[in-house]
Design a protein around this motif. Sequence first.
Motif, PDB file in Angstrom:
ATOM      1  N   LYS A  86       0.832  -1.204   0.000  1.00 26.21           N
ATOM      2  CA  LYS A  86       0.000   0.000   0.000  1.00 26.21           C
ATOM      3  C   LYS A  86       0.869   1.258   0.000  1.00 26.21           C
ATOM      4  O   LYS A  86       0.660   2.173  -0.794  1.00 26.21           O
ATOM      5  CB  LYS A  86      -0.913  -0.003   1.225  1.00 26.21           C
ATOM      6  N   HIS A  87       1.867   1.295   0.873  1.00 25.89           N
ATOM      7  CA  HIS A  87       2.737   2.468   0.964  1.00 25.89           C
ATOM      8  C   HIS A  87       3.575   2.634  -0.300  1.00 25.89           C
ATOM      9  O   HIS A  87       3.808   3.754  -0.760  1.00 25.89           O
ATOM     10  CB  HIS A  87       3.640   2.352   2.189  1.00 25.89           C
ATOM     11  N   LEU A  88       4.021   1.512  -0.865  1.00 32.91           N
ATOM     12  CA  LEU A  88       4.832   1.581  -2.085  1.00 32.91           C
ATOM     13  C   LEU A  88       4.036   2.186  -3.237  1.00 32.91           C
ATOM     14  O   LEU A  88       4.536   3.056  -3.960  1.00 32.91           O
ATOM     15  CB  LEU A  88       5.326   0.183  -2.460  1.00 32.91           C
ATOM     16  N   PHE A 120       3.512   5.954  -2.698  1.00 31.54           N
ATOM     17  CA  PHE A 120       4.717   6.736  -2.996  1.00 31.54           C
ATOM     18  C   PHE A 120       4.927   6.855  -4.493  1.00 31.54           C
ATOM     19  O   PHE A 120       5.200   7.952  -5.009  1.00 31.54           O
ATOM     20  CB  PHE A 120       5.943   6.099  -2.342  1.00 31.54           C
ATOM     21  N   LYS A 121       4.809   5.741  -5.212  1.00 29.32           N
ATOM     22  CA  LYS A 121       5.033   5.782  -6.652  1.00 29.32           C
ATOM     23  C   LYS A 121       4.037   6.701  -7.348  1.00 29.32           C
ATOM     24  O   LYS A 121       4.411   7.479  -8.242  1.00 29.32           O
ATOM     25  CB  LYS A 121       4.941   4.366  -7.225  1.00 29.32           C
ATOM     26  N   ARG A 122       2.796   6.634  -6.931  1.00 31.60           N
ATOM     27  CA  ARG A 122       1.770   7.475  -7.553  1.00 31.60           C
ATOM     28  C   ARG A 122       2.051   8.948  -7.303  1.00 31.60           C
ATOM     29  O   ARG A 122       1.954   9.776  -8.212  1.00 31.60           O
ATOM     30  CB  ARG A 122       0.398   7.095  -7.002  1.00 31.60           C
ATOM     31  N   ARG A 123       2.450   9.278  -6.096  1.00 32.23           N
ATOM     32  CA  ARG A 123       2.744  10.670  -5.768  1.00 32.23           C
ATOM     33  C   ARG A 123       3.997  11.157  -6.494  1.00 32.23           C
ATOM     34  O   ARG A 123       4.033  12.272  -7.016  1.00 32.23           O
ATOM     35  CB  ARG A 123       2.913  10.836  -4.253  1.00 32.23           C
ATOM     36  N   ALA A 124       5.033  10.316  -6.526  1.00 31.69           N
ATOM     37  CA  ALA A 124       6.290  10.721  -7.181  1.00 31.69           C
ATOM     38  C   ALA A 124       6.088  10.921  -8.682  1.00 31.69           C
ATOM     39  O   ALA A 124       6.626  11.864  -9.271  1.00 31.69           O
ATOM     40  CB  ALA A 124       7.372   9.681  -6.914  1.00 31.69           C
ATOM     41  N   GLY A 166       4.394  14.164  -9.344  1.00 29.58           N
ATOM     42  CA  GLY A 166       5.082  15.357  -8.851  1.00 29.58           C
ATOM     43  C   GLY A 166       4.486  15.923  -7.587  1.00 29.58           C
ATOM     44  O   GLY A 166       4.666  17.111  -7.275  1.00 29.58           O
ATOM     45  N   GLN A 167       3.785  15.084  -6.807  1.00 31.40           N
ATOM     46  CA  GLN A 167       3.129  15.544  -5.586  1.00 31.40           C
ATOM     47  C   GLN A 167       4.065  15.435  -4.387  1.00 31.40           C
ATOM     48  O   GLN A 167       4.899  14.533  -4.315  1.00 31.40           O
ATOM     49  CB  GLN A 167       1.864  14.724  -5.326  1.00 31.40           C
ATOM     50  N   CYS A 168       3.913  16.338  -3.443  1.00 29.86           N
ATOM     51  CA  CYS A 168       4.711  16.311  -2.226  1.00 29.86           C
ATOM     52  C   CYS A 168       3.972  17.057  -1.129  1.00 29.86           C
ATOM     53  O   CYS A 168       3.155  17.940  -1.394  1.00 29.86           O
ATOM     54  CB  CYS A 168       6.096  16.910  -2.446  1.00 29.86           C
ATOM     55  N   PHE A 169       4.235  16.690   0.119  1.00 31.49           N
ATOM     56  CA  PHE A 169       3.624  17.365   1.257  1.00 31.49           C
ATOM     57  C   PHE A 169       4.224  18.753   1.448  1.00 31.49           C
ATOM     58  O   PHE A 169       3.545  19.705   1.811  1.00 31.49           O
ATOM     59  CB  PHE A 169       3.794  16.531   2.532  1.00 31.49           C
TER      60      PHE A 169
END
Length: 224
Positions: free
Chosen positions: A137-139, A142-146, A149-152
């Motif tokens: 789930k976490h992987l 992360f891949k979807r956000r990276a 181009g998404q970031c907190f």
Amino acid sequence: MAFGIKLKVWGDYACFTRPEMKVERVSYDVITPSAARGILEAIYWKPSITWRIDKIHVLKPIRFTNVRRNELEHKISVVNVKTAMKDPEYKLETFIEDERQQRAGLILKDVAYLIYAHFEITDKAGKDDPTDVKPEKHLEIFKRRAMAGQCFNQPYLGTREFSANFSLIEDKLPESELPQDQRNKDLGWMLYDIDFDHNMEARFFRAKMKDGVIDVPPYKEVFK
């Protein structure tokens, strides 16, 4: 490494400050593991996971430049912060005109790195969400956000004014432009990370670059 990732990061400037330099800012030759971890956490982090850096591949020539930066001479004291928290009418302020100091900095320019990393599940996983313990789930998050181009918060290269660009690498690895005379180098003792559980103690490791790649020792070897 079953749930590892490869992330390319790059930027115009970077400053991974050597802690032994007390006044002037002098950067390490390459990105530190703690700075690499900070970039990953800016993209995706939860209390249920912790990022571990495995390797750092230097993709561009190591070049330095000199700059002068305006900084504050003093930080706002903790006592004043606590006073402001208790008294709404207390003025918590500092003025750059009164506190400005100009300091020299030896920083890196035109940098690019390939970060190899993985994450581990912590003992905080699953307390609020039973699916929180699933690494898959976490992987995927992360891949979807990276890839999007998404970031907190905006990732940066050592200091916040040097923002970092990033791109997830899944197929073909980027080619290195590092010249032959820089590919094999003993970088000396480098900051690994801060031990937040033991009085903010700094931990170091001997960084050696072989064919442009720095193998970062496992966390448990450094934090014994």
